[in-house]
Scaffold this motif. Structure first.
Motif, PDB file in Angstrom:
ATOM      1  N   GLU A  39       8.934  19.229-102.434  1.00 14.27           N
ATOM      2  CA  GLU A  39       8.149  20.052-103.346  1.00 14.27           C
ATOM      3  C   GLU A  39       6.821  20.431-102.704  1.00 14.27           C
ATOM      4  OE1 GLU A  39       7.718  18.510-107.257  1.00 14.27           O
ATOM      5  OE2 GLU A  39       9.872  18.216-107.555  1.00 14.27           O
ATOM      6  N   TYR A  40       6.447  21.691-102.866  1.00 13.82           N
ATOM      7  CA  TYR A  40       5.226  22.219-102.280  1.00 13.82           C
ATOM      8  C   TYR A  40       4.478  23.064-103.307  1.00 13.82           C
ATOM      9  CZ  TYR A  40       7.328  20.893 -97.814  1.00 13.82           C
ATOM     10  OH  TYR A  40       7.901  20.183 -96.791  1.00 13.82           O
ATOM     11  N   ASP A  82      16.082  28.130 -92.332  1.00 12.10           N
ATOM     12  CA  ASP A  82      15.872  27.689 -90.958  1.00 12.10           C
ATOM     13  C   ASP A  82      14.448  27.171 -90.783  1.00 12.10           C
ATOM     14  OD1 ASP A  82      14.032  29.904 -89.868  1.00 12.10           O
ATOM     15  OD2 ASP A  82      15.694  31.056 -90.706  1.00 12.10           O
ATOM     16  N   PRO A  83      14.187  26.380 -89.728  1.00 11.60           N
ATOM     17  CA  PRO A  83      12.866  25.772 -89.521  1.00 11.60           C
ATOM     18  C   PRO A  83      11.723  26.789 -89.478  1.00 11.60           C
ATOM     19  CG  PRO A  83      14.492  24.757 -88.085  1.00 11.60           C
ATOM     20  CD  PRO A  83      15.171  25.924 -88.730  1.00 11.60           C
ATOM     21  N   GLU A  84      11.939  27.963 -88.887  1.00  5.79           N
ATOM     22  CA  GLU A  84      10.875  28.965 -88.812  1.00  5.79           C
ATOM     23  C   GLU A  84      10.499  29.472 -90.197  1.00  5.79           C
ATOM     24  OE1 GLU A  84      11.791  32.105 -86.119  1.00  5.79           O
ATOM     25  OE2 GLU A  84      11.853  30.801 -84.350  1.00  5.79           O
ATOM     26  N   ALA A  85      11.493  29.662 -91.039  1.00  9.77           N
ATOM     27  CA  ALA A  85      11.221  30.115 -92.406  1.00  9.77           C
ATOM     28  C   ALA A  85      10.462  29.044 -93.177  1.00  9.77           C
ATOM     29  CB  ALA A  85      12.528  30.465 -93.115  1.00  9.77           C
ATOM     30  N   ARG A  90       5.443  26.997 -95.578  1.00  8.88           N
ATOM     31  CA  ARG A  90       4.489  25.899 -95.683  1.00  8.88           C
ATOM     32  C   ARG A  90       3.063  26.375 -95.401  1.00  8.88           C
ATOM     33  NH1 ARG A  90       6.723  22.634 -92.289  1.00  8.88           N
ATOM     34  NH2 ARG A  90       7.902  21.424 -93.815  1.00  8.88           N
ATOM     35  N   GLU A  91       2.903  27.269 -94.439  1.00  4.18           N
ATOM     36  CA  GLU A  91       1.571  27.769 -94.102  1.00  4.18           C
ATOM     37  C   GLU A  91       0.943  28.510 -95.277  1.00  4.18           C
ATOM     38  OE1 GLU A  91      -0.634  30.757 -90.876  1.00  4.18           O
ATOM     39  OE2 GLU A  91       1.513  30.322 -90.700  1.00  4.18           O
ATOM     40  N   SER A  93       1.813  28.227 -98.452  1.00  2.00           N
ATOM     41  CA  SER A  93       1.639  27.253 -99.524  1.00  2.00           C
ATOM     42  C   SER A  93       0.353  26.458 -99.324  1.00  2.00           C
ATOM     43  CB  SER A  93       2.843  26.301 -99.565  1.00  2.00           C
ATOM     44  OG  SER A  93       2.598  25.199-100.404  1.00  2.00           O
ATOM     45  N   ASN A  94       0.132  25.950 -98.115  1.00  2.00           N
ATOM     46  CA  ASN A  94      -1.061  25.152 -97.844  1.00  2.00           C
ATOM     47  C   ASN A  94      -2.338  25.968 -98.010  1.00  2.00           C
ATOM     48  OD1 ASN A  94       0.333  22.791 -97.331  1.00  2.00           O
ATOM     49  ND2 ASN A  94       0.460  23.128 -95.124  1.00  2.00           N
ATOM     50  N   ARG A  95      -2.300  27.205 -97.572  1.00  2.00           N
ATOM     51  CA  ARG A  95      -3.480  28.065 -97.696  1.00  2.00           C
ATOM     52  C   ARG A  95      -3.841  28.283 -99.158  1.00  2.00           C
ATOM     53  NH1 ARG A  95      -2.075  31.613 -94.133  1.00  2.00           N
ATOM     54  NH2 ARG A  95      -1.097  33.122 -95.538  1.00  2.00           N
ATOM     55  N   ARG A  96      -2.848  28.524 -99.999  1.00  2.00           N
ATOM     56  CA  ARG A  96      -3.126  28.734-101.421  1.00  2.00           C
ATOM     57  C   ARG A  96      -3.569  27.431-102.091  1.00  2.00           C
ATOM     58  NH1 ARG A  96       0.328  29.955-106.608  1.00  2.00           N
ATOM     59  NH2 ARG A  96      -1.131  31.284-107.721  1.00  2.00           N
ATOM     60  N   ARG A  97      -2.961  26.315-101.716  1.00  2.00           N
ATOM     61  CA  ARG A  97      -3.350  25.024-102.286  1.00  2.00           C
ATOM     62  C   ARG A  97      -4.805  24.695-101.951  1.00  2.00           C
ATOM     63  NH1 ARG A  97      -3.883  20.360 -99.878  1.00  2.00           N
ATOM     64  NH2 ARG A  97      -2.694  21.044 -98.038  1.00  2.00           N
ATOM     65  N   LEU A  98      -5.197  24.897-100.702  1.00  2.00           N
ATOM     66  CA  LEU A  98      -6.562  24.587-100.295  1.00  2.00           C
ATOM     67  C   LEU A  98      -7.580  25.465-101.024  1.00  2.00           C
ATOM     68  CD1 LEU A  98      -6.017  24.086 -96.457  1.00  2.00           C
ATOM     69  CD2 LEU A  98      -6.574  22.324 -98.149  1.00  2.00           C
TER      70      LEU A  98
END
Length: 207
Positions: A39-40, A82-85, A90-91, A93-98
Motif C-alpha cells: 500500500e502506498y 513491471d519494476p520500471e512501472a 512510487r516516485e 506517490s512519495n512526492r505527493r505524500r511529502l
C-alpha cells in the motif's frame, strides 16, 4: 488463468480499497491508498487533514471520499506491473505524500513531519468493494517508529470493526472515533479516551 485457486469468488475478494486514518494530539488526517505490491500514498486519491477535534461528520465524509478514490492494481487476472512501472508510481506517490506531510507540519506548528508523527494513533481500513458494502476498520498498536495491526482472531475481535458504508457520514465518523479509541500505545501516551457507551446502529456496542 492457470492458477486453479483464482476462482471468480477469490478474485472478487482480492480486490480491495484502503484509506488510513491518523490521529495526533493536534490533528487528524485521512489518506487514500493505492494497492500495488503493498500500500502506498495515493497519487490521485482524496486526502485531507483537520484539527483533532474535527466533527464526526467531517471525518466520515472525508474518509468516504478517500476510500472510494483508492485504487487497486494487483489484479490477479491481469499481467503483473513491471519494476520500471512500479518505480515510476512510487516516485509520484512519495512526492505527493511529502507535500501532504509538509502541509500538516506547517498547519499545526510542527518543526517537521518527524516531530508530528512521534505520537499518533493509526487505524487501517479495507473495503472489498466487489464483495459487499462493509469497510473493515483495524485499530493498531503503536511501536517505536511504526504501527502494527492486531491479529485477526477472537482474542482481538474488538480491534476489528465491520461498518456498513451505507450509514450517514456522522455515524461513519463516529465509528472511526471508536476504532481510534481502541488503538494502544506504550505507557501513558494514549491520545484517545473511549466514547460513551451507546449502541451502534449496526449492532455492535460503542466502546
Amino acid at each position: 488463468m492457470s492458477q486453479t485457486y483464482l476462482t471468480p469468488e477469490r478474485i472478487r475478494w482480492l480486490h480491495y480499497k484502503s484509506a488510513a486514518i491518523i490521529l495526533s494530539p493536534k490533528y487528524i488526517s485521512i489518506e487514500s491508498m493505492e494497492i500495488w505490491r503493498g500500500e502506498y500514498f495515493s497519487r490521485t486519491g482524496w486526502c485531507a487533514h483537520a484539527p483533532g477535534d474535527a466533527t464526526d461528520a467531517w471525518i466520515g465524509e472525508n474518509f468516504r471520499k478517500a476510500l472510494v478514490s483508492s485504487e487497486y492494481f494487483n489484479k490477479p487476472e491481469a499481467p503483473r506491473l513491471d519494476p520500471e512501472a512500479i518505480a515510476a508510481m512510487r516516485e509520484v506517490s512519495n512526492r505527493r505524500r511529502l507535500a501532504f506531510e509538509d502541509d500538516i507540519a506547517r498547519s499545526y506548528d510542527y518543526k517537521d513531519m518527524d516531530q508530528a508523527g512521534r505520537r499518533c494513533d493509526l487505524v487501517f481500513s479495507s473495503w472489498h468493494y466487489l464483495v459487499d458494502d462493509f469497510v473493515i476498520l483495524r485499530a493498531s498498536k503503536r511501536l517505536t517508529g511504526t504501527h502494527r495491526a492486531w491479529p485477526e482472531d477472537r482474542k482481538y475481535a474488538d480491534k476489528h470493526m465491520h461498518v456498513p458504508l451505507s450509514v450517514p457520514d456522522e455515524e461513519l465518523g463516529y465509528a472511526i472515533r471508536v476504532a481510534l479509541s481502541r488503538c494502544e500505545a506504550p505507557g501513558r501516551q494514549k491520545i484517545n479516551t473511549p466514547p460513551e457507551s451507546l449502541p451502534l446502529p449496526w449492532g455492535e456496542e460503542k466502546a
